[in-house]
Design a protein around this motif. Structure first.
Motif, short mmCIF file in Angstrom:
data_model
loop_
_atom_site.label_atom_id
_atom_site.label_comp_id
_atom_site.label_asym_id
_atom_site.label_seq_id
_atom_site.Cartn_x
_atom_site.Cartn_y
_atom_site.Cartn_z
N SER A 37 0.82 -1.22 0.00
CA SER A 37 0.00 0.00 0.00
C SER A 37 0.85 1.27 0.00
CB SER A 37 -0.92 0.02 1.21
OG SER A 37 -0.16 0.25 2.40
N GLY A 38 2.12 1.16 0.37
CA GLY A 38 2.98 2.33 0.45
C GLY A 38 2.67 3.21 1.64
N ALA A 39 1.91 2.69 2.60
CA ALA A 39 1.53 3.45 3.79
C ALA A 39 2.02 2.71 5.04
CB ALA A 39 0.02 3.62 3.85
N ALA A 40 2.25 3.47 6.08
CA ALA A 40 2.61 2.92 7.38
C ALA A 40 1.54 3.33 8.38
CB ALA A 40 3.97 3.45 7.82
N LEU A 41 1.33 2.51 9.39
CA LEU A 41 0.40 2.86 10.47
C LEU A 41 1.16 3.62 11.54
CD1 LEU A 41 -1.72 -0.39 10.83
CD2 LEU A 41 -2.42 1.80 9.86
N LEU A 42 0.64 4.78 11.89
CA LEU A 42 1.24 5.60 12.95
C LEU A 42 0.18 5.90 14.00
CD1 LEU A 42 3.36 8.11 10.85
CD2 LEU A 42 4.16 6.17 12.19
N PRO A 43 0.59 5.97 15.26
CA PRO A 43 -0.39 6.23 16.32
C PRO A 43 -0.79 7.70 16.36
CG PRO A 43 1.81 6.09 17.25
CD PRO A 43 1.94 5.76 15.79
N ALA A 44 -2.08 7.92 16.43
CA ALA A 44 -2.58 9.28 16.62
C ALA A 44 -2.47 9.62 18.11
CB ALA A 44 -4.03 9.38 16.16
N GLY A 45 -2.52 10.88 18.42
CA GLY A 45 -2.55 11.32 19.80
C GLY A 45 -1.19 11.57 20.42
N ARG A 46 -0.11 11.23 19.74
CA ARG A 46 1.23 11.49 20.27
C ARG A 46 1.72 12.87 19.84
NH1 ARG A 46 5.10 6.33 19.81
NH2 ARG A 46 6.27 7.62 21.26
N LEU A 47 1.88 13.06 18.55
CA LEU A 47 2.30 14.36 18.01
C LEU A 47 1.13 15.12 17.42
CD1 LEU A 47 5.56 13.39 16.07
CD2 LEU A 47 5.34 14.21 18.42
N TRP A 48 0.10 14.41 17.04
CA TRP A 48 -1.03 15.00 16.34
C TRP A 48 -2.25 14.10 16.43
CZ3 TRP A 48 -1.40 10.85 13.33
CH2 TRP A 48 -0.23 10.25 12.87
#
Length: 156
Positions: A37-48
């Protein structure tokens, strides 16, 4: 609207800024390099947080924001053929957002994020992160949403 970044210093800065949100930066980089998919999962709520608007409203809102001389929007991502537009806003915003029709993504949730310098399947940056950490001001976003909604309702 801004482009998709690049491989220069701004692109590297954007990459480093996004990776800094990941609990495992190496795994994030691996996902971007090898995921179909060319995407990575990143957690919300840490930086944004991310506020997800329906596509037409999200795009119209970005047009309003881009006309403002006093505010540049932070990163904005479009997903699924433009059916949804996600605005990166300060962490904690989604918990306080009360507008209808907008989905807030915050602590405890993950966001699929395309590589900042490449086009990925199904997702693209409308405004790529620049590495500065700049986010969209939620008050300015709300005002732009109201203006965009009024224009859409009036057919203009």
């Amino acid at each position: 609207m801004a482009g998709t970044g690049g491989t220069g210093n701004a692109g590297r800065g954007a990459l480093e800024w996004l990776v800094s949100a990941a609990p495992d930066p190496g795994a994030c980089r691996w996902e971007w390099e090898r995921s179909p998919s060319g995407a990575a999962l990143l957690p919300a709520g840490r930086l944004w947080d991310v506020l997800v608007l329906p596509g037409e409203l999200g795009t119209a809102t970005l047009e309003v924001l881009c006309r403002r001389a006093d505010h540049r929007p932070g990163p904005v991502v479009a997903a699924f053929g433009g059916a949804q537009v996600g605005y990166f806003v300060p962490a904690g915003t989604a918990d306080r957002w009360i507008g209808t029709g907008v989905r807030g993504v915050s602590t405890g949730a993950w966001v699929a994020v395309p590589h900042p310098g490449r086009v990925s399947g199904g997702m693209r940056w409308l405004v790529a992160p620049d590495g500065s950490g700049r986010l969209t001001d939620p008050v300015v976003l709300e005002l732009a949403m109201h203006e965009a909604a009024a224009r859409l309702m009036c057919g203009g």
